[in-house]
Write an enzyme that holds these catalytic residues in place. Sequence first.
Site, PDB file in Angstrom:
ATOM      1  N   ASP A 192       0.742  -1.108   0.160  1.00  0.00           N
ATOM      2  CA  ASP A 192      -0.071   0.099   0.008  1.00  0.00           C
ATOM      3  C   ASP A 192       1.027   1.165   0.030  1.00  0.00           C
ATOM      4  O   ASP A 192       0.565   2.391  -0.527  1.00  0.00           O
ATOM      5  CB  ASP A 192      -1.006   0.021   1.185  1.00  0.00           C
TER       6      ASP A 192
HETATM    7  O1  MRU Z   1      -7.576  -3.249   2.616  1.00  0.00           O
HETATM    8  P1  MRU Z   1      -7.202  -3.597   1.199  1.00  0.00           P
HETATM    9  O2  MRU Z   1      -7.858  -4.904   0.510  1.00  0.00           O
HETATM   10  O3  MRU Z   1      -7.278  -2.193   0.301  1.00  0.00           O
HETATM   11  O4  MRU Z   1      -5.707  -4.058   1.083  1.00  0.00           O
HETATM   12  C1  MRU Z   1      -5.215  -4.342   0.018  1.00  0.00           C
HETATM   13  C2  MRU Z   1      -3.723  -4.750   0.144  1.00  0.00           C
HETATM   14  O5  MRU Z   1      -2.994  -4.426   1.189  1.00  0.00           O
HETATM   15  C3  MRU Z   1      -2.931  -4.981  -1.123  1.00  0.00           C
HETATM   16  O6  MRU Z   1      -1.693  -6.058  -0.879  1.00  0.00           O
HETATM   17  C4  MRU Z   1      -2.171  -3.773  -1.692  1.00  0.00           C
HETATM   18  O7  MRU Z   1      -3.238  -2.635  -1.639  1.00  0.00           O
HETATM   19  C5  MRU Z   1      -1.652  -3.933  -3.109  1.00  0.00           C
HETATM   20  S1  MRU Z   1      -2.938  -4.150  -4.474  1.00  0.00           S
HETATM   21  C6  MRU Z   1      -2.119  -4.183  -5.761  1.00  0.00           C
END
Ligand code: MRU
Length: 351
Positions: free
Chosen positions: A244
């Site tokens: 993220d």
């Molecule tokens: O809470 P989320 O489902 O948005 O978290 C997503 C993740 O942690 C992913 O690993 C990250 O955003 C990368 S997506 C290509």
Amino acid sequence: MLQSIVYDKVKTSLQILDQLLLPHTTKFIDINSVEDAYQAIKTMQVRGAPAIAIVGCLGLVVDVKNKQFSDVTSLQSYIVERLDYLVSARPTAVNMKRAAEDIKTNFMEWKGNPLDSVKTRLIALIENMLEKDISDNKAIGKYGAQSLIDLNPGVDKLNILTHCNTGSLATAGYGTALGVIRSLHSLDKIGTAFCTETRPYNQGARLTAYELVYEKIPAKLICDNAVSVLLKTQNIHGIVVGADRVAANGDTANKIGTYQIAVAAKHHKVPFFVAAPWTSIDMNIPNGDSIVIEQRPSQEMTHVAGIHVAASGIDCWNPAFDVTPAELISGIITETGTFQPDQLTIHKLKS
Ligand code: MRU
């Protein structure tokens, strides 16, 4: 390929696959405004760092396309306010913030142009993001697959573990960490792709498992708490997760549980990779200490598919992400290559 963001350039319309209903119901919902996009991001009908930014920005396109503005300055102040609102929906992923900064910077350059031309440029800039995300992911897939193959000479089929969902559902298409698995599969190099359930929202069990089944990639779902024993007993050749936000030193914020997988990987000497486009790398922060970690509602832990499974009255601590220290990361796979965490600064300057 599975497509979760459906944008029609000609009609300027946007629909997204409602990820809250997957895997059992496939339903697309209309996004007609920034408010619709904000709500879809906040409630996690769409999630995953790149997808959040793309839906946020395309939400802005469908919103402003037919709105009337008296001049460029009023369009600009509307855009700035709406972008800040979108950034506030989910604070940990950096992609939406980066996209907002990019749009604002470009706006400064366009200011002297007629209103219609500024609108057209804005729309073109955002539409380009959608296309670039897919080509970046394919490059990440290629570099990541090569890194894992190189680390395992003589191994015919690789067993790879991933966490959360980083595939077509989390991006404009193809995916980052799941794109690496997709790429290995296209080379016939996947033994088994293991995916964690990823409690509490179950991105692994609901979404990654869905993508793996859809793509017919040999795969197995494991409980989050089975990771250490998996690494000890199942001949895992590598782990690939998404991000993220990656800090300049390589510290990586990703879905809660990533950190403990990296700790277990170190203990079992299994290579641990982060796959992320440069849009997820935040060179403005030296390390992961200042990354704001989103707290999600208790309900996401206490309830499963609407059923209350936890003891009534229990309080919850529900951070959505954690930060894996760079020292636990074997490499960061980007669209320009795979780098050691401490090499990001040098490679960013070159890219
Ligand atoms: O809470 P989320 O489902 O948005 O978290 C997503 C993740 O942690 C992913 O690993 C990250 O955003 C990368 S997506 C290509």
